[in-house]
Design an enzyme around this catalytic site. Sequence first.
Site, PDB file in Angstrom:
ATOM      1  N   CYS A   1      20.788   0.673  21.963  1.00  8.76           N
ATOM      2  CA  CYS A   1      21.286   1.952  22.427  1.00  8.76           C
ATOM      3  C   CYS A   1      20.969   2.037  23.907  1.00  8.76           C
ATOM      4  O   CYS A   1      20.211   1.231  24.432  1.00  8.76           O
ATOM      5  CB  CYS A   1      20.589   3.085  21.679  1.00  8.76           C
ATOM      6  SG  CYS A   1      20.653   2.857  19.896  1.00  8.76           S
TER       7      CYS A   1
ATOM      8  N   ARG B   1      26.045  -0.559  25.578  1.00  9.29           N
ATOM      9  CA  ARG B   1      24.932  -0.794  24.657  1.00  9.29           C
ATOM     10  C   ARG B   1      25.164  -0.186  23.279  1.00  9.29           C
ATOM     11  O   ARG B   1      24.363  -0.395  22.368  1.00  9.29           O
ATOM     12  CB  ARG B   1      23.641  -0.221  25.249  1.00  9.29           C
ATOM     13  CG  ARG B   1      23.325  -0.769  26.622  1.00  9.29           C
ATOM     14  CD  ARG B   1      22.060  -0.152  27.160  1.00  9.29           C
ATOM     15  NE  ARG B   1      20.913  -0.671  26.465  1.00  9.29           N
ATOM     16  CZ  ARG B   1      20.259  -1.774  26.832  1.00  9.29           C
ATOM     17  NH1 ARG B   1      20.631  -2.436  27.885  1.00  9.29           N
ATOM     18  NH2 ARG B   1      19.230  -2.191  26.145  1.00  9.29           N
TER      19      ARG B   1
ATOM     20  N   TRP C   1      23.949   2.782  19.075  1.00  6.62           N
ATOM     21  CA  TRP C   1      24.471   1.745  18.180  1.00  6.62           C
ATOM     22  C   TRP C   1      23.603   1.858  16.925  1.00  6.62           C
ATOM     23  O   TRP C   1      22.409   1.575  16.965  1.00  6.62           O
ATOM     24  CB  TRP C   1      24.354   0.362  18.815  1.00  6.62           C
ATOM     25  CG  TRP C   1      24.943  -0.714  17.953  1.00  6.62           C
ATOM     26  CD1 TRP C   1      26.264  -1.073  17.877  1.00  6.62           C
ATOM     27  CD2 TRP C   1      24.245  -1.574  17.047  1.00  6.62           C
ATOM     28  NE1 TRP C   1      26.413  -2.099  16.970  1.00  6.62           N
ATOM     29  CE2 TRP C   1      25.198  -2.433  16.446  1.00  6.62           C
ATOM     30  CE3 TRP C   1      22.910  -1.707  16.676  1.00  6.62           C
ATOM     31  CZ2 TRP C   1      24.859  -3.403  15.511  1.00  6.62           C
ATOM     32  CZ3 TRP C   1      22.577  -2.679  15.733  1.00  6.62           C
ATOM     33  CH2 TRP C   1      23.548  -3.507  15.170  1.00  6.62           C
TER      34      TRP C   1
ATOM     35  N   ASN D   1      15.669   3.520  21.749  1.00  6.28           N
ATOM     36  CA  ASN D   1      16.436   2.285  21.588  1.00  6.28           C
ATOM     37  C   ASN D   1      15.526   1.283  20.899  1.00  6.28           C
ATOM     38  O   ASN D   1      14.430   1.027  21.394  1.00  6.28           O
ATOM     39  CB  ASN D   1      16.857   1.770  22.974  1.00  6.28           C
ATOM     40  CG  ASN D   1      17.452   0.368  22.929  1.00  6.28           C
ATOM     41  OD1 ASN D   1      18.033  -0.025  21.925  1.00  6.28           O
ATOM     42  ND2 ASN D   1      17.309  -0.367  24.019  1.00  6.28           N
ATOM     43  N   GLY D   2      15.966   0.726  19.766  1.00  4.54           N
ATOM     44  CA  GLY D   2      15.138  -0.272  19.077  1.00  4.54           C
ATOM     45  C   GLY D   2      15.023   0.053  17.600  1.00  4.54           C
ATOM     46  O   GLY D   2      15.833   0.808  17.050  1.00  4.54           O
TER      47      GLY D   2
ATOM     48  N   GLU E   1      34.512 -20.532  18.596  1.00  3.64           N
ATOM     49  CA  GLU E   1      34.700 -19.400  19.521  1.00  3.64           C
ATOM     50  C   GLU E   1      36.023 -18.680  19.215  1.00  3.64           C
ATOM     51  O   GLU E   1      36.091 -17.454  19.243  1.00  3.64           O
ATOM     52  CB  GLU E   1      34.653 -19.913  20.966  1.00  3.64           C
ATOM     53  CG  GLU E   1      35.045 -18.931  22.047  1.00  3.64           C
ATOM     54  CD  GLU E   1      34.156 -17.703  22.153  1.00  3.64           C
ATOM     55  OE1 GLU E   1      33.186 -17.574  21.393  1.00  3.64           O
ATOM     56  OE2 GLU E   1      34.482 -16.830  22.991  1.00  3.64           O
TER      57      GLU E   1
ATOM     58  N   LYS F   1      36.191 -14.810  18.223  1.00  2.27           N
ATOM     59  CA  LYS F   1      36.978 -13.848  19.004  1.00  2.27           C
ATOM     60  C   LYS F   1      37.960 -13.096  18.106  1.00  2.27           C
ATOM     61  O   LYS F   1      38.107 -11.883  18.203  1.00  2.27           O
ATOM     62  CB  LYS F   1      37.777 -14.562  20.101  1.00  2.27           C
ATOM     63  CG  LYS F   1      37.011 -14.948  21.343  1.00  2.27           C
ATOM     64  CD  LYS F   1      36.872 -13.808  22.317  1.00  2.27           C
ATOM     65  CE  LYS F   1      35.536 -13.642  22.928  1.00  2.27           C
ATOM     66  NZ  LYS F   1      34.318 -14.170  22.484  1.00  2.27           N
TER      67      LYS F   1
ATOM     68  N   GLU G   1      36.063 -10.585  15.772  1.00  2.00           N
ATOM     69  CA  GLU G   1      35.451  -9.401  16.363  1.00  2.00           C
ATOM     70  C   GLU G   1      36.490  -8.443  16.938  1.00  2.00           C
ATOM     71  O   GLU G   1      36.265  -7.243  16.993  1.00  2.00           O
ATOM     72  CB  GLU G   1      34.384  -9.761  17.405  1.00  2.00           C
ATOM     73  CG  GLU G   1      34.861 -10.339  18.694  1.00  2.00           C
ATOM     74  CD  GLU G   1      33.706 -10.636  19.668  1.00  2.00           C
ATOM     75  OE1 GLU G   1      32.715  -9.904  19.679  1.00  2.00           O
ATOM     76  OE2 GLU G   1      33.826 -11.617  20.421  1.00  2.00           O
TER      77      GLU G   1
ATOM     78  N   HIS H   1      35.841 -31.637   3.351  1.00  2.00           N
ATOM     79  CA  HIS H   1      34.602 -31.476   2.582  1.00  2.00           C
ATOM     80  C   HIS H   1      34.466 -30.064   2.005  1.00  2.00           C
ATOM     81  O   HIS H   1      33.368 -29.627   1.706  1.00  2.00           O
ATOM     82  CB  HIS H   1      33.396 -31.828   3.446  1.00  2.00           C
ATOM     83  CG  HIS H   1      33.425 -33.247   3.933  1.00  2.00           C
ATOM     84  ND1 HIS H   1      33.211 -34.317   3.091  1.00  2.00           N
ATOM     85  CD2 HIS H   1      33.714 -33.762   5.151  1.00  2.00           C
ATOM     86  CE1 HIS H   1      33.329 -35.444   3.794  1.00  2.00           C
ATOM     87  NE2 HIS H   1      33.646 -35.127   5.036  1.00  2.00           N
TER      88      HIS H   1
ATOM     89  N   LYS I   1      27.811  -4.401  23.383  1.00  2.00           N
ATOM     90  CA  LYS I   1      27.837  -5.505  24.346  1.00  2.00           C
ATOM     91  C   LYS I   1      26.473  -6.174  24.461  1.00  2.00           C
ATOM     92  O   LYS I   1      26.384  -7.377  24.645  1.00  2.00           O
ATOM     93  CB  LYS I   1      28.290  -4.946  25.700  1.00  2.00           C
ATOM     94  CG  LYS I   1      28.411  -5.979  26.793  1.00  2.00           C
ATOM     95  CD  LYS I   1      29.701  -6.742  26.661  1.00  2.00           C
ATOM     96  CE  LYS I   1      29.878  -7.812  27.711  1.00  2.00           C
ATOM     97  NZ  LYS I   1      30.688  -8.934  27.195  1.00  2.00           N
TER      98      LYS I   1
HETATM   99  O1  M6R Z   1      24.537 -10.972  26.316  1.00  2.00           O
HETATM  100  P1  M6R Z   1      24.547 -12.224  25.505  1.00  2.00           P
HETATM  101  O2  M6R Z   1      25.400 -13.305  26.124  1.00  2.00           O
HETATM  102  O3  M6R Z   1      23.180 -12.730  25.192  1.00  2.00           O
HETATM  103  O4  M6R Z   1      25.231 -11.827  24.147  1.00  2.00           O
HETATM  104  C1  M6R Z   1      25.317 -12.749  23.101  1.00  2.00           C
HETATM  105  C2  M6R Z   1      26.293 -12.290  22.043  1.00  2.00           C
HETATM  106  O5  M6R Z   1      25.907 -11.038  21.534  1.00  2.00           O
HETATM  107  C3  M6R Z   1      27.730 -12.192  22.577  1.00  2.00           C
HETATM  108  O6  M6R Z   1      28.168 -13.399  23.117  1.00  2.00           O
HETATM  109  C4  M6R Z   1      28.679 -11.782  21.446  1.00  2.00           C
HETATM  110  O7  M6R Z   1      28.770 -12.815  20.516  1.00  2.00           O
HETATM  111  C5  M6R Z   1      30.051 -11.392  21.995  1.00  2.00           C
HETATM  112  N1  M6R Z   1      30.514 -10.203  21.357  1.00  2.00           N
HETATM  113  C6  M6R Z   1      31.078 -12.428  21.757  1.00  2.00           C
HETATM  114  O8  M6R Z   1      32.320 -12.101  22.272  1.00  2.00           O
END
Ligand code: M6R
Length: 607
Positions: free
Chosen positions: A2, A27, A74, A98-99, A479, A483, A486, A502, A602
Amino acid sequence: MCGIVGIVGHSPVAPLIVDALKRLEYRGYDSAGVATIEHGALARRRAEGKLINLERRLTADPLDGTIGIGHTRWATHGVPNETNAHPHFSDDVAIVHNGIIENFAELRSELEKDGYVFSSQTDTEVVAHLVSRELRRGARPVDAAFRALKQLRGAFALAIMFKGDDDLIVGARNGPPLAVGHGEGEMFLGSDAIALAPFTDSITYLEDGDWAVIRRNNIQIFDMSGEPVERLRRQSIGTSFLVDKGNHRHFMHKEIHEQPEVISHTLGHYVDFTNGTAKALDLPWDFAKVDRLAISACGTAYLAGLVGKYWFERLARLPVDIDVASEFRYREMPISKNSAALFVSQSGETADTLASLRYCRGEGVPIGAIVNVRESTMAREADVILPTLAGPEIGVASTKAFTCQLSVMASLAIRAGVARGHIAKGEEQVLVRQLAEAARLATQVIKLEDQIEKVARDLAHSRDVLYLGRDTNYPLALEGALKLKELSYIHAEGYAAGELKHGPIALIDENMPVVVIAPHDRIFEKTVSNMQEVAARGGKIILITDERGAANSTLETLDTIVLPDMPEIIAPILYALPVQMLAYHTAVFMGTDVDQPRNLAKSVTVE
Ligand code: M6R
């Protein structure tokens, strides 16, 4: 995960707090709230959903007061609704957090026995009641806060405000970051310096276990034994500008399009294009002498590290151990003193990556942090900062940070290869000249967007999607799947193409699109065989390849996205782009919230 803010000011603070929260919305964006002391009483406004809802609430029903705290959430404990939104109150105490308070269940039942009634499902509310109980027991506000803090286990950044004192906020940090901002006759508290940038650039970062007594004209910082501690006051380089989308519909779209420029900036930091050399950086290890490299990160940053493993091992013959940080931190990996450790993170705040970094610090290993946010905790705690020059990345889905992380890692691997005697002078020049092509080719790849948008139109109707790749294209397959998941909420899996038979091949039928990432490299034919296996079972192939690959593939595909031919070293950087655009446009067709997908944030500062 947060964002928290506190201001002891001299003008109405609610609008300032909302302004700061806008910079912290990365956040979390499940709900938001502000509390002030208004005409001697605690008052608050809270709203479910994004910050804009809180702004509307405040416009309709403004808050007065020159001291206040704010929060953007969050959710960890309790659904994201208004009742669970912060600030939380208990009698004369208001709190934002936050936490995660790990012992909240036992504290809650203890407080309930003492007659405290909980109005939310959050772990945070226990902190408010704990402080309030200490006040009832006769402690003064600062002592009440300190006594409550000592009862907490877990991760927290906290701001606590008291009804009877409009010149006091207590801040505390154990895990998630917290910065104190020094003003003239006013003081600030925030999850990062960027949040406070419009108010002050004079910042003190609290360290783990610190708590601070913040008043308009002074700040005192203590450790958890109650002893005063000195912390450096420094000038922040954080910008006060809120980055805008320019002509783009989403931040993510803008960030995809910025890649030619930021890749070029980042590479320019690590290689000398004129001399054709990888720069000798001031590293706390000697690549010629290390016998292992440990890499750890989360999410997309982890996948950048996975590509890095292929490069370090191939170009420098340097063995690499790579783990997702949430595993690394607990698996008690034996790590020799001759190792070096690299941590990769856009934010530089990801809790698991930071904990892994600290594990290596405890083992006496030299530490490098590949980070985008230069004032982050990881940047401060590493022995060397290896910056990505991506600029602020606002979209929750990482795009330009990823390709910049790859740019750093490719340059470092070349440097390591030279230092270890596996890359000769002439080869180094060739590789650096090949890196120099990345930005120009990225511009060409972005021009494929119209075609990719059409492919995405079909993909948007899928229930599941499989991504396949070999070698450095395997992390790209992971990746691509990450992507798509998410952003569009379509179920997707990434697999090493050779692993298909497999197990996952059982999923293939005529309804399963299979995205194959296959430039015409030394193992192209192997990947083609895997595509044959998919085609034989009716799977619909979307092939992302180059001109040679398109010419040499005899397979019938649903779509073929043809990138320019390019040197192998830059292929992972450039093949990331179609993968990003495919996920982006699929999400746009599906009408999801591209920049702030559901359930995400983020910066992930909790476990
Ligand atoms: O800030 P960071 O690069 O450490 O974050 C790592 C992941 O949380 C971040 O890459 C996440 O997987 C993204 N949403 C991917 O697009």
